[in-house]
Motif scaffolding. Structure first.
Motif, short mmCIF file in Angstrom:
data_model
loop_
_atom_site.label_atom_id
_atom_site.label_comp_id
_atom_site.label_asym_id
_atom_site.label_seq_id
_atom_site.Cartn_x
_atom_site.Cartn_y
_atom_site.Cartn_z
N LEU A 76 -14.87 -9.62 -5.50
CA LEU A 76 -13.79 -8.88 -6.15
C LEU A 76 -12.75 -9.84 -6.73
O LEU A 76 -12.26 -9.64 -7.84
CB LEU A 76 -13.15 -7.93 -5.14
N LYS A 77 -12.45 -10.89 -5.99
CA LYS A 77 -11.47 -11.90 -6.44
C LYS A 77 -11.92 -12.62 -7.70
O LYS A 77 -11.10 -13.20 -8.41
CB LYS A 77 -11.22 -12.92 -5.33
N GLN A 78 -13.20 -12.59 -7.98
CA GLN A 78 -13.74 -13.32 -9.13
C GLN A 78 -13.88 -12.45 -10.38
O GLN A 78 -14.35 -12.92 -11.41
CB GLN A 78 -15.10 -13.92 -8.76
N ILE A 79 -13.45 -11.20 -10.30
CA ILE A 79 -13.55 -10.30 -11.45
C ILE A 79 -12.18 -10.27 -12.15
O ILE A 79 -11.22 -9.75 -11.60
CB ILE A 79 -13.97 -8.88 -11.02
N PRO A 80 -12.10 -10.85 -13.33
CA PRO A 80 -10.82 -10.90 -14.04
C PRO A 80 -10.27 -9.50 -14.34
O PRO A 80 -11.01 -8.60 -14.73
CB PRO A 80 -11.16 -11.62 -15.35
N GLY A 81 -8.97 -9.32 -14.10
CA GLY A 81 -8.30 -8.07 -14.44
C GLY A 81 -8.49 -6.93 -13.45
O GLY A 81 -8.00 -5.83 -13.67
N MET A 82 -9.21 -7.17 -12.37
CA MET A 82 -9.51 -6.09 -11.43
C MET A 82 -8.24 -5.52 -10.79
O MET A 82 -8.10 -4.31 -10.66
CB MET A 82 -10.49 -6.57 -10.36
N GLN A 83 -7.33 -6.38 -10.39
CA GLN A 83 -6.09 -5.88 -9.77
C GLN A 83 -5.33 -4.98 -10.73
O GLN A 83 -4.86 -3.92 -10.33
CB GLN A 83 -5.21 -7.04 -9.32
N GLU A 84 -5.21 -5.40 -11.96
CA GLU A 84 -4.47 -4.62 -12.95
C GLU A 84 -5.13 -3.26 -13.18
O GLU A 84 -4.45 -2.24 -13.26
CB GLU A 84 -4.35 -5.38 -14.28
N ARG A 85 -6.44 -3.25 -13.28
CA ARG A 85 -7.15 -1.97 -13.50
C ARG A 85 -6.98 -1.03 -12.32
O ARG A 85 -6.85 0.17 -12.50
CB ARG A 85 -8.61 -2.23 -13.79
N ASN A 86 -6.99 -1.58 -11.12
CA ASN A 86 -6.83 -0.73 -9.94
C ASN A 86 -5.41 -0.23 -9.78
O ASN A 86 -5.18 0.75 -9.09
CB ASN A 86 -7.30 -1.47 -8.69
N ARG A 87 -4.44 -0.88 -10.39
CA ARG A 87 -3.05 -0.43 -10.32
C ARG A 87 -2.85 0.91 -11.02
O ARG A 87 -1.85 1.58 -10.79
CB ARG A 87 -2.10 -1.47 -10.90
N GLY A 88 -3.78 1.29 -11.88
CA GLY A 88 -3.66 2.57 -12.59
C GLY A 88 -3.50 3.75 -11.66
O GLY A 88 -2.72 4.67 -11.93
N VAL A 89 -4.21 3.75 -10.55
CA VAL A 89 -4.09 4.86 -9.61
C VAL A 89 -2.71 4.86 -8.94
O VAL A 89 -2.16 5.92 -8.63
CB VAL A 89 -5.24 4.86 -8.56
N ILE A 90 -2.12 3.68 -8.77
CA ILE A 90 -0.78 3.59 -8.19
C ILE A 90 0.24 4.15 -9.18
O ILE A 90 1.17 4.88 -8.80
CB ILE A 90 -0.44 2.14 -7.78
#
Length: 166
Positions: A76-90
């Motif tokens: 998961l840490k190696q997938i660029p932009g994953m944190q930002e995409r998951n912030r959508g639910v927040i």
């Protein structure tokens, strides 16, 4: 497909692609939920029940997340932009919470990340523990009736937590 069965190299890239797709699909499904009609309570109930159903219908997501936790989110840490995409639910939950507070329904101290964590934890359990729970207690957690009953229970639990007690 799980990382421990794939080995190293190109298979890791495939695994990360599968992981990214699974997360993208759940996040995309959440923005399709009707957040506008009714009260904030109605919107939150619809989102919670959607997530319970989604996890039940997509056990591969639960298994992928479990696997990633075993491996300390290595892929998961190696997938660029994953944190930002998951912030959508927040962001989505923040909007519902703010609306509920304006309506005088929700407590003022609800953190959207805490709410998401509780939603996910409760929705996740039906899938992650379905075999052991079924064996130990003779409960079918996969039937349509069981999923709907659990979706209603989880939304009742979480709404009791976020709503102002009168």
């Amino acid at each position: 497909v799980f990382a421990q069965y794939l080995g190293l190299g190109e298979e890791d890239e495939l695994y990360r692609a599968v992981l990214e797709r699974a997360y993208r699909q759940v996040r995309s499904s959440e923005v399709e939920v009707d957040m506008d009609s009714g009260s904030a309570t109605d919107a939150l109930r619809r989102l919670i029940e959607h997530d319970v159903r989604y996890h039940s219908q997509h056990p591969e997501l639960v298994r992928l997340v479990m696997n990633e936790n075993i491996h300390r989110a290595e892929h998961l840490k190696q997938i660029p932009g994953m944190q930002e995409r998951n912030r959508g639910v927040i962001t989505l939950l923040s909007g519902i919470i703010e609306r509920g507070q304006r309506e005088g329904i929700f407590r003022p101290d609800i953190d959207p990340i805490d709410l998401h964590m509780n939603m996910t934890a409760l929705a996740f359990y039906n899938v992650s523990n379905q075999f052991t729970f079924s064996h130990n207690f003779g409960v079918d957690m996969t039937s349509a009736e069981a999923v709907e009953r659990r979706a209603a229970q989880i939304s009742d639990i979480l709404l009791a937590w976020v709503c102002i007690q009168r």
